[in-house]
Design an enzyme around this catalytic site. Structure first.
Site, short mmCIF file in Angstrom:
data_model
loop_
_atom_site.label_atom_id
_atom_site.label_comp_id
_atom_site.label_asym_id
_atom_site.label_seq_id
_atom_site.Cartn_x
_atom_site.Cartn_y
_atom_site.Cartn_z
N ASN A 6 0.84 -1.19 0.00
CA ASN A 6 0.00 0.00 0.00
C ASN A 6 0.89 1.25 0.00
O ASN A 6 1.68 1.45 0.92
CB ASN A 6 -0.90 -0.04 1.25
CG ASN A 6 -1.83 1.14 1.31
OD1 ASN A 6 -1.40 2.27 1.11
ND2 ASN A 6 -3.09 0.91 1.60
N HIS A 9 0.95 6.24 1.74
CA HIS A 9 1.69 7.20 2.56
C HIS A 9 2.82 7.91 1.82
O HIS A 9 3.41 8.86 2.36
CB HIS A 9 2.16 6.55 3.86
CG HIS A 9 0.98 6.18 4.73
ND1 HIS A 9 -0.11 7.01 4.87
CD2 HIS A 9 0.71 5.07 5.45
CE1 HIS A 9 -0.99 6.43 5.65
NE2 HIS A 9 -0.53 5.26 6.01
N HIS A 42 -5.64 3.58 -1.66
CA HIS A 42 -6.95 3.86 -1.08
C HIS A 42 -7.39 5.25 -1.52
O HIS A 42 -6.76 6.25 -1.14
CB HIS A 42 -6.83 3.78 0.45
CG HIS A 42 -8.13 3.91 1.19
ND1 HIS A 42 -8.24 3.66 2.53
CD2 HIS A 42 -9.38 4.25 0.78
CE1 HIS A 42 -9.49 3.86 2.92
NE2 HIS A 42 -10.21 4.23 1.87
N ARG A 44 -9.53 7.73 -0.70
CA ARG A 44 -10.44 8.10 0.40
C ARG A 44 -11.38 9.20 -0.04
O ARG A 44 -11.05 10.02 -0.90
CB ARG A 44 -9.63 8.57 1.62
CG ARG A 44 -8.85 7.47 2.29
CD ARG A 44 -8.27 7.97 3.61
NE ARG A 44 -9.30 8.04 4.63
CZ ARG A 44 -9.43 7.15 5.61
NH1 ARG A 44 -8.60 6.16 5.74
NH2 ARG A 44 -10.40 7.28 6.50
N ARG A 48 -7.25 12.50 1.30
CA ARG A 48 -6.15 13.01 2.15
C ARG A 48 -4.77 12.58 1.65
O ARG A 48 -3.77 13.16 2.02
CB ARG A 48 -6.34 12.60 3.60
CG ARG A 48 -6.19 11.12 3.84
CD ARG A 48 -6.25 10.78 5.31
NE ARG A 48 -7.58 10.94 5.87
CZ ARG A 48 -7.98 10.33 6.99
NH1 ARG A 48 -7.14 9.56 7.65
NH2 ARG A 48 -9.19 10.49 7.45
N GLU A 69 -8.60 0.26 -2.55
CA GLU A 69 -9.49 0.29 -1.39
C GLU A 69 -10.42 1.48 -1.55
O GLU A 69 -9.99 2.56 -2.01
CB GLU A 69 -8.67 0.47 -0.11
CG GLU A 69 -7.72 -0.67 0.15
CD GLU A 69 -6.77 -0.33 1.28
OE1 GLU A 69 -6.94 0.70 1.94
OE2 GLU A 69 -5.84 -1.11 1.48
N THR A 100 -8.02 3.12 8.71
CA THR A 100 -9.25 2.33 8.70
C THR A 100 -9.38 1.53 10.00
O THR A 100 -8.63 0.59 10.24
CB THR A 100 -9.24 1.34 7.50
OG1 THR A 100 -8.76 2.04 6.36
CG2 THR A 100 -10.62 0.80 7.24
N GLU A 150 -10.69 -9.67 3.02
CA GLU A 150 -9.41 -9.32 3.65
C GLU A 150 -9.68 -9.21 5.14
O GLU A 150 -10.52 -8.41 5.57
CB GLU A 150 -8.87 -8.00 3.09
CG GLU A 150 -7.54 -7.63 3.74
CD GLU A 150 -6.84 -6.46 3.06
OE1 GLU A 150 -7.07 -6.22 1.85
OE2 GLU A 150 -6.05 -5.79 3.74
N HIS A 212 -3.36 -4.79 7.73
CA HIS A 212 -3.47 -3.66 8.66
C HIS A 212 -2.52 -3.83 9.84
O HIS A 212 -2.64 -4.77 10.60
CB HIS A 212 -4.89 -3.44 9.18
CG HIS A 212 -5.10 -2.00 9.54
ND1 HIS A 212 -5.63 -1.10 8.66
CD2 HIS A 212 -4.79 -1.30 10.64
CE1 HIS A 212 -5.66 0.09 9.21
NE2 HIS A 212 -5.16 -0.01 10.42
N1 PXP Z 1 -5.58 -3.35 4.03
C1 PXP Z 1 -6.57 -2.43 4.10
C2 PXP Z 1 -7.92 -2.82 3.63
C3 PXP Z 1 -6.32 -1.13 4.58
O1 PXP Z 1 -7.32 -0.23 4.66
C4 PXP Z 1 -5.00 -0.78 4.95
C5 PXP Z 1 -4.71 0.61 5.40
O2 PXP Z 1 -4.90 1.50 4.35
C6 PXP Z 1 -4.01 -1.75 4.82
C7 PXP Z 1 -4.32 -3.04 4.39
C8 PXP Z 1 -2.58 -1.46 5.17
O3 PXP Z 1 -2.48 -1.18 6.52
P1 PXP Z 1 -1.10 -0.62 7.08
O4 PXP Z 1 -0.85 0.67 6.42
O5 PXP Z 1 -1.35 -0.52 8.54
O6 PXP Z 1 -0.06 -1.65 6.72
#
Ligand code: PXP
Length: 261
Positions: A6, A9, A42, A44, A48, A69, A100, A150, A212
């Site tokens: 992901n 960030h 994602h 959003r 953001r 996402e 999330t 997931e 997550h």
């Molecule tokens: N999976 C989903 C569905 C998420 O919403 C997120 C956070 O955006 C992640 C995985 C990744 O989580 P993390 O950034 O904590 O590794």
């Protein structure tokens, strides 16, 4: 076991200055070279981090499958259908949350989730539902025709932090007043729940991903769950990339995963 990275960030950092760097698009080639199997972003509602333009460029130019996402908001689903990523992962979204928090309640939101899934499917987009490890949520996900779930590992990750690092101020603060013995019990309960949930999902022919809060330290217990075929990891990889570079941060995660498979 597949690794989805992901890259939200990278855009979070860009948005700290509201300029044009770092550009999340630049990550794609590095991710592929370092062994990632998928890129996850994602979009959003509050934009953001990843914005529509990022999503468009990433989907158009990625050699890796793109997992988007998104919430079940109709306008967002409409945008996803136009963008046509490989897969949409439906997540709950609250504007005030840091990240999330908790899985999508597919039972409470049955009608909206069903509609979103039908719309995505009719546009050739696979669907995954980001849910808590709850048997009824899993059965409902199957009933609603989702290909994949997931499992939300956020509670597991927060318990790991509280138990092994003394960091006990994660956003939901639910573990703040628990002693180590209770934390250990809660940790094992959550881990067993994830195991049983993954097994149930696999038994009813759902593909199982998890994600997550996963990182180089807490991933090992999750890798023991053989029914899970994909992990989506963002924050920890991007955080580590500041020190090691993105290639090394992804490569290291992939190496840990490959040792198990
Ligand atoms: N999976 C989903 C569905 C998420 O919403 C997120 C956070 O955006 C992640 C995985 C990744 O989580 P993390 O950034 O904590 O590794």
């Amino acid at each position: 076991m597949k690794l989805g990275v992901n890259i939200d960030h990278i855009a979070t950092l860009r948005e700290a200055r509201k300029i044009n760097e770092p550009d999340p698009l630049m990550a794609l080639e590095i991710l592929k070279q370092a062994g990632a199997n998928q890129v996850t972003i994602h979009l959003r509602e509050d934009r953001r981090h990843i914005n529509d333009y990022d999503a468009k460029r990433i989907i158009e130019s990625s050699f890796l499958p793109v997992n988007m996402e998104c919430s079940i908001n109709e306008d967002i689903i409409e945008i996803i259908c136009d963008l046509k990523p490989q897969r949409a992962t439906l997540v709950p979204e609250k504007r005030e949350e840091i990240t999330t928090e908790g899985g999508l309640d597919v039972i409470k939101n049955e009608k909206r989730v069903k509609k979103a899934i039908e719309k995505l499917h009719s546009n050739g987009i696979e669907v995954s539902l980001f849910i808590d490890p709850d048997f009824e949520q899993i059965k409902k996900s199957k009933e609603l025709n989702s290909e994949m779930i997931e499992l939300h590992t956020g509670k597991f990750a927060n318990l790991y932090l509280a138990l092994f690092t003394n960091i006990n101020k994660t956003p939901n603060k639910v573990f703040e007043n628990l002693d180590k013995k209770t934390l250990r019990k809660e940790y094992l309960l959550e881990l067993n729940l994830l195991k049983d949930a993954a097994k149930l999902a696999k038994d009813i022919n759902l593909e199982v991903a998890a994600g997550h809060g996963l990182n180089y330290q807490n991933i090992y217990d999750i890798l023991e769950i053989k029914e899970i075929s994909e992990l989506n990891i963002g924050h920890s990889i991007i955080a580590n990339s500041i020190f090691t570079g993105l290639y090394e941060a992804v490569r290291k995660m992939k190496e840990i995963i490959l040792k198990y498979y």
